[in-house]
Design an enzyme around this catalytic site. Sequence first.
Site, PDB file in Angstrom:
ATOM      1  N   GLU A  78       0.805  -1.229   0.000  1.00 50.83           N
ATOM      2  CA  GLU A  78       0.000   0.000   0.000  1.00 50.83           C
ATOM      3  C   GLU A  78       0.838   1.279   0.000  1.00 50.83           C
ATOM      4  OE1 GLU A  78      -0.539  -2.618   1.972  1.00 50.83           O
ATOM      5  OE2 GLU A  78      -2.520  -3.367   1.383  1.00 50.83           O
ATOM      6  N   HIS A  85      -5.643  -8.752   8.702  1.00 52.62           N
ATOM      7  CA  HIS A  85      -5.595  -9.242   7.319  1.00 52.62           C
ATOM      8  C   HIS A  85      -4.391  -8.799   6.508  1.00 52.62           C
ATOM      9  CE1 HIS A  85      -7.011  -5.147   6.519  1.00 52.62           C
ATOM     10  NE2 HIS A  85      -6.555  -5.320   5.301  1.00 52.62           N
ATOM     11  N   HIS A 106     -11.636 -12.146   7.701  1.00 52.36           N
ATOM     12  CA  HIS A 106     -11.479 -11.769   6.289  1.00 52.36           C
ATOM     13  C   HIS A 106     -11.491 -13.035   5.430  1.00 52.36           C
ATOM     14  CE1 HIS A 106      -9.444 -10.217   2.706  1.00 52.36           C
ATOM     15  NE2 HIS A 106      -9.473  -8.986   3.190  1.00 52.36           N
TER      16      HIS A 106
HETATM   17  C1  UD1 Z   1      -6.814  -5.823  -0.164  1.00 56.67           C
HETATM   18  C2  UD1 Z   1      -5.890  -4.618  -0.336  1.00 56.67           C
HETATM   19  C3  UD1 Z   1      -5.560  -4.005   1.026  1.00 56.67           C
HETATM   20  C4  UD1 Z   1      -6.814  -3.713   1.834  1.00 56.67           C
HETATM   21  C5  UD1 Z   1      -7.686  -4.966   1.885  1.00 56.67           C
HETATM   22  C6  UD1 Z   1      -8.998  -4.638   2.558  1.00 56.67           C
HETATM   23  C7  UD1 Z   1      -4.260  -4.698  -2.194  1.00 56.67           C
HETATM   24  C8  UD1 Z   1      -2.958  -5.192  -2.654  1.00 56.67           C
HETATM   25  N1  UD1 Z   1      -4.637  -5.041  -0.948  1.00 56.67           N
HETATM   26  O1  UD1 Z   1      -6.067  -6.804   0.532  1.00 56.67           O
HETATM   27  O2  UD1 Z   1      -4.843  -2.795   0.838  1.00 56.67           O
HETATM   28  O3  UD1 Z   1      -6.435  -3.355   3.143  1.00 56.67           O
HETATM   29  O4  UD1 Z   1      -7.966  -5.421   0.549  1.00 56.67           O
HETATM   30  O5  UD1 Z   1      -9.650  -5.764   3.009  1.00 56.67           O
HETATM   31  O6  UD1 Z   1      -4.948  -4.036  -2.927  1.00 56.67           O
HETATM   32  N2  UD1 Z   1     -11.420 -12.878  -0.990  1.00 56.67           N
HETATM   33  C9  UD1 Z   1     -12.613 -13.498  -1.237  1.00 56.67           C
HETATM   34  N3  UD1 Z   1     -13.761 -12.739  -1.271  1.00 56.67           N
HETATM   35  C10 UD1 Z   1     -13.746 -11.401  -1.051  1.00 56.67           C
HETATM   36  C11 UD1 Z   1     -12.528 -10.776  -0.786  1.00 56.67           C
HETATM   37  C12 UD1 Z   1     -11.371 -11.515  -0.766  1.00 56.67           C
HETATM   38  O7  UD1 Z   1     -12.654 -14.705  -1.428  1.00 56.67           O
HETATM   39  O8  UD1 Z   1     -14.813 -10.777  -1.090  1.00 56.67           O
HETATM   40  C13 UD1 Z   1     -10.178 -13.682  -0.950  1.00 56.67           C
HETATM   41  C14 UD1 Z   1      -9.704 -14.132  -2.342  1.00 56.67           C
HETATM   42  O9  UD1 Z   1      -9.179 -15.426  -2.253  1.00 56.67           O
HETATM   43  C15 UD1 Z   1      -8.558 -13.138  -2.619  1.00 56.67           C
HETATM   44  C16 UD1 Z   1      -7.998 -12.959  -1.229  1.00 56.67           C
HETATM   45  O10 UD1 Z   1      -9.132 -12.926  -0.375  1.00 56.67           O
HETATM   46  O11 UD1 Z   1      -7.630 -13.661  -3.545  1.00 56.67           O
HETATM   47  C17 UD1 Z   1      -7.145 -11.743  -1.005  1.00 56.67           C
HETATM   48  O12 UD1 Z   1      -7.777 -10.571  -1.493  1.00 56.67           O
HETATM   49  P1  UD1 Z   1      -6.842  -9.344  -1.978  1.00 56.67           P
HETATM   50  O13 UD1 Z   1      -7.723  -8.233  -2.445  1.00 56.67           O
HETATM   51  O14 UD1 Z   1      -5.801  -9.837  -2.913  1.00 56.67           O
HETATM   52  O15 UD1 Z   1      -6.051  -8.938  -0.660  1.00 56.67           O
HETATM   53  P2  UD1 Z   1      -6.535  -8.293   0.700  1.00 56.67           P
HETATM   54  O16 UD1 Z   1      -5.696  -8.845   1.769  1.00 56.67           O
HETATM   55  O17 UD1 Z   1      -8.010  -8.404   0.797  1.00 56.67           O
HETATM   56  N1  UDP Z   2     -15.450  -3.989   7.943  1.00 56.50           N
HETATM   57  C1  UDP Z   2     -16.671  -4.583   7.681  1.00 56.50           C
HETATM   58  N2  UDP Z   2     -16.870  -5.893   8.037  1.00 56.50           N
HETATM   59  C2  UDP Z   2     -15.894  -6.632   8.629  1.00 56.50           C
HETATM   60  C3  UDP Z   2     -14.637  -6.020   8.875  1.00 56.50           C
HETATM   61  C4  UDP Z   2     -14.448  -4.696   8.499  1.00 56.50           C
HETATM   62  O1  UDP Z   2     -17.582  -3.937   7.167  1.00 56.50           O
HETATM   63  O2  UDP Z   2     -16.138  -7.804   8.924  1.00 56.50           O
HETATM   64  C5  UDP Z   2     -15.249  -2.574   7.545  1.00 56.50           C
HETATM   65  C6  UDP Z   2     -14.679  -1.673   8.607  1.00 56.50           C
HETATM   66  O3  UDP Z   2     -15.693  -1.134   9.427  1.00 56.50           O
HETATM   67  C7  UDP Z   2     -13.966  -0.628   7.771  1.00 56.50           C
HETATM   68  C8  UDP Z   2     -13.481  -1.392   6.585  1.00 56.50           C
HETATM   69  O4  UDP Z   2     -14.283  -2.564   6.514  1.00 56.50           O
HETATM   70  O5  UDP Z   2     -14.883   0.365   7.301  1.00 56.50           O
HETATM   71  C9  UDP Z   2     -12.040  -1.745   6.756  1.00 56.50           C
HETATM   72  O6  UDP Z   2     -11.681  -2.690   5.824  1.00 56.50           O
HETATM   73  P1  UDP Z   2     -10.391  -3.570   5.963  1.00 56.50           P
HETATM   74  O7  UDP Z   2      -9.987  -3.683   7.382  1.00 56.50           O
HETATM   75  O8  UDP Z   2     -10.658  -4.829   5.218  1.00 56.50           O
HETATM   76  O9  UDP Z   2      -9.312  -2.747   5.122  1.00 56.50           O
HETATM   77  P2  UDP Z   2      -8.323  -1.529   5.470  1.00 56.50           P
HETATM   78  O10 UDP Z   2      -9.097  -0.413   6.055  1.00 56.50           O
HETATM   79  O11 UDP Z   2      -7.284  -2.071   6.389  1.00 56.50           O
HETATM   80  O12 UDP Z   2      -7.728  -1.210   4.146  1.00 56.50           O
END
Ligand code: UD1
Ligand code: UDP
Length: 382
Positions: free
Chosen positions: A134, A210, A243
């Site tokens: 990020e 996460h 997550h």
């Molecule tokens: C992403 C963002 C991170 C943000 C986070 C919020 C990048 C590189 N990372 O990370 O900055 O903090 O989202 O949550 O952009 N998956 C599902 N269903 C969903 C969502 C995710 O199955 O609705 C699973 C999939 O297997 C996917 C994995 O989660 O491949 C990881 O998702 P990804 O968006 O790559 O990374 P995050 O850790 O979610």
């Molecule tokens: N959030 C949500 N459901 C959950 C966990 C988080 O709606 O089970 C919301 C939370 O209130 C916040 C946002 O998701 O608004 C944060 O997302 P996340 O922690 O995945 O990403 P980040 O902010 O670290 O990028």
Amino acid sequence: MTPIRVMSVFGTRPEAIKMAPLVKELSRRKDVESLCCVTAQHREMLDSVLDIFKIKPDYDLDIMEPRQTLSTITTKCLLGLERALQEARPDLVLVHGDTSTAFSAALAAFYGKIPVGHVEAGLRTYDRYSPYPEEMNRTLIGDLANLHFSPTAANRENLRREGIEKGIYLTGNTVIDAMATTVREDFSFGTEVLNTLDYQGKKVITVTCHRRENYGQPMEDIMAALVHLAGTHPEVELVYPVHLSPVVQEAAHRHLDGMENVYLIPPLDVEEMHNLMARSYLVMTDSGGLQEEAPALGKPVLVLRRETERPEAVEAGTVKLAGVEYDNIVALAHELLTDRLAYEAMAHAVNPYGDGHACERIADAIEYTFGLRDKPPAEFGA
Ligand code: UD1
Ligand code: UDP
């Protein structure tokens, strides 16, 4: 007069939560045609937010894969956005924060010579590997963007230090706007177990974890610390909406399954999440968004990371950096569970991130940029 075409692009849960009120605000403006393109970097977690805020995207790139890599996200977004931008021909593309969706969208817009507005601009740790990726994403977006909507004065200073002088607007964070519609005293949870918890008699801790840089040993230590806390504090109810990342699911279930006072539940919708935090004793998280929301609700936060790009609430005293080492996490949580004065020193509501009017300021700044307003918006905090 032809309205200005503004395309908001987002793909993950936090971007959707923070862009939803802005999409709504833009669609209320008569001189703006508001378009919405989702990459669906997250599928289920994105759709949940779209449902709550009743947003129907004009474009859905549907890119998500299980265990996706940074390169697959970036290339799929870039190719999909190239097509969407060629078809929609917006006058401005809005991206949010620091995800790979946001970076790819800013790059695709730049390739198409379309101006970029960056919402949540100027957050920095100055450590390129933390948060990873990020910190690099948002720094590169800063170079690509024409308009920079900074939540706080410190964020704006970061941009100025990097030589960005023009197009910065101090707006507050749109997440505080989003909270105006989600938190309610009479809220009833769709996730039934949350209606049955004893929020007065017990100490409910909301946990999330996460981040990619926590994968591996840091996540192992964080989970072990949670096991210890739940095992040694029977007055605690630990609620952890896990997550959907398979890496996170595996670690959380391996460590915490079967503990009597631990509730591992699927991701909550955003209304449930905000209302759960509002009823909790403490929040432990590596999330960026939670660090902004919990202080607004008067809830102490232990941040499960080595650094934060959100120093404002640390300075205000409601957030502490707990790091990712077992001993420190356990010690800080134990203190907040047993030392009333230490707890009360952290449990006061502060709102350094916004006043609920960020979206109005951003929409005003866009109209001003396109010559539809005489004056720029008044700054957040002015
Ligand atoms: C992403 C963002 C991170 C943000 C986070 C919020 C990048 C590189 N990372 O990370 O900055 O903090 O989202 O949550 O952009 N998956 C599902 N269903 C969903 C969502 C995710 O199955 O609705 C699973 C999939 O297997 C996917 C994995 O989660 O491949 C990881 O998702 P990804 O968006 O790559 O990374 P995050 O850790 O979610
Ligand atoms: N959030 C949500 N459901 C959950 C966990 C988080 O709606 O089970 C919301 C939370 O209130 C916040 C946002 O998701 O608004 C944060 O997302 P996340 O922690 O995945 O990403 P980040 O902010 O670290 O990028």
